[in-house]
Design an enzyme around this catalytic site. Structure first.
Site, PDB file in Angstrom:
ATOM      1  N   GLU A 175      -4.025   2.215  -7.429  1.00 21.44           N
ATOM      2  CA  GLU A 175      -4.344   3.288  -6.479  1.00 21.44           C
ATOM      3  C   GLU A 175      -3.414   4.483  -6.716  1.00 21.44           C
ATOM      4  O   GLU A 175      -2.325   4.543  -6.132  1.00 21.44           O
ATOM      5  CB  GLU A 175      -4.140   2.788  -5.051  1.00 21.44           C
ATOM      6  CG  GLU A 175      -5.124   1.736  -4.619  1.00 21.44           C
ATOM      7  CD  GLU A 175      -5.387   1.847  -3.125  1.00 21.44           C
ATOM      8  OE1 GLU A 175      -6.554   1.968  -2.744  1.00 21.44           O
ATOM      9  OE2 GLU A 175      -4.425   1.836  -2.342  1.00 21.44           O
TER      10      GLU A 175
ATOM     11  N   HIS B 112       0.855  -1.190   0.000  1.00 24.28           N
ATOM     12  CA  HIS B 112       0.000   0.000   0.000  1.00 24.28           C
ATOM     13  C   HIS B 112       0.898   1.249   0.000  1.00 24.28           C
ATOM     14  O   HIS B 112       1.969   1.252   0.624  1.00 24.28           O
ATOM     15  CB  HIS B 112      -0.926  -0.018   1.221  1.00 24.28           C
ATOM     16  CG  HIS B 112      -1.978   1.034   1.147  1.00 24.28           C
ATOM     17  ND1 HIS B 112      -1.721   2.351   1.447  1.00 24.28           N
ATOM     18  CD2 HIS B 112      -3.277   0.978   0.767  1.00 24.28           C
ATOM     19  CE1 HIS B 112      -2.826   3.052   1.261  1.00 24.28           C
ATOM     20  NE2 HIS B 112      -3.781   2.247   0.845  1.00 24.28           N
TER      21      HIS B 112
HETATM   22  P1  PGA Z   1      -9.509   6.122   0.454  1.00 24.66           P
HETATM   23  O1  PGA Z   1      -8.297   5.057   0.630  1.00 24.66           O
HETATM   24  O2  PGA Z   1     -10.682   5.340  -0.073  1.00 24.66           O
HETATM   25  O3  PGA Z   1      -9.742   6.652   1.833  1.00 24.66           O
HETATM   26  O4  PGA Z   1      -9.029   7.137  -0.505  1.00 24.66           O
HETATM   27  C1  PGA Z   1      -8.092   4.027  -0.287  1.00 24.66           C
HETATM   28  C2  PGA Z   1      -6.878   3.248   0.126  1.00 24.66           C
HETATM   29  O5  PGA Z   1      -5.903   3.846   0.609  1.00 24.66           O
HETATM   30  O6  PGA Z   1      -6.826   2.015   0.010  1.00 24.66           O
END
Ligand code: PGA
Length: 250
Positions: A166, A94
């Site tokens: 992401e 992540h």
């Molecule tokens: P968020 O986070 O939906 O709060 O933007 C997503 C993530 O970091 O997996």
């Protein structure tokens, strides 16, 4: 393939009571949903209380793991320990771990391989920062992360991998990535996988989108961007909102 919706609770909530309430509400909300896989990833300490409560509803996942099995590694949790708790999925790489804990692609690769050998399904997070996007480096970043993070992962293991696209600038900012941009990145990720493995593996890989997903924007990622689900951070802490997001992926 079934869509996959993952709740990443991050460092929340702070009490066991709140964790149980959120698990119960989420479980109730999704109990009749069969044509999507819902994974909830609470902090490690709440995993031990979660599996029994999650049965029949959602699948349990963790937010990280260590690459060694056991030994003198104070503060770490191994993939084997997670497997022993009947955890199915684990988020790896992540951007918050890459940023705040200086995780490198080499370490992420070790975690991926160890998770696979423990029979966990890794959710590998990749994505560019705002600076990388502004300097047109998105493709380069995605290719480097995917190539290095999956180094040594065999063709037959790819069915257990999920990739979460992401973009770092979209996480927690409310500035979710546009459908067109997401579609471009997802297609590019499939192209990289096709090059590293083969077309069929790329076509069958679940690629999910994460970054400020809310019920108002979630459906469009499935309908128009080619995403196979979402990684939901902030919005997963509100069970009603999270259930709406899950339903948008059916
Ligand atoms: P968020 O986070 O939906 O709060 O933007 C997503 C993530 O970091 O997996």
């Amino acid at each position: 393939m079934k869509n996959l919706i993952v709740a990443n609770w991050k460092l929340n909530p702070i009490s066991q009571k709140e964790a149980k309430t959120l698990l119960d509400k989420t479980k109730r909300g999704i109990k009749n949903i069969k044509n999507a896989d819902v994974v909830v990833c609470p902090p490690f300490v709440w995993l031990a209380v979660a599996p029994k409560r999650g049965k029949g509803g959602f699948i349990m996942g963790a937010q990280n793991c260590f690459w060694e099995e056991k030994g003198a590694f104070t503060g770490e949790i191994s993939a084997l320990m997670l497997a022993d708790l009947k955890i199915n999925y684990v988020i790896i790489g992540h951007s918050e771990r890459r940023k705040y804990f200086n995780e490198t692609d080499e370490q992420i690769n070790k975690k991926i391989k160890k998770s696979l050998s423990a029979k966990l399904k890794p959710i590998l997070c990749v994505g560019e920062t705002a600076e990388e996007r502004d300097s047109n480096k998105r493709a380069e970043v995605l290719e480097r992360q995917i190539t290095e993070d999956l180094k040594g992962v065999k063709k037959e293991e790819m069915k257990n991998i999920v990739i979460a696209y992401e973009p770092v600038w979209a996480i927690r900012t409310g500035n979710n990535c546009s459908v067109d941009e997401t579609m471009g990145s997802i297609l590019f990720i499939r192209k990289i996988i096709s090059k590293l493995y083969k077309r069929e593996i790329a076509d069958n890989l679940r690629i999910i989108y994460g970054g400020s997903v809310k019920s108002e924007n979630s459906g469009s990622y499935i309908k128009s961007a080619g995403a196979n689900g979402f990684l939901v951070g902030g919005a997963s802490l509100n069970a009603e909102e999270f259930v709406k997001i899950v339903k948008s992926a059916l």
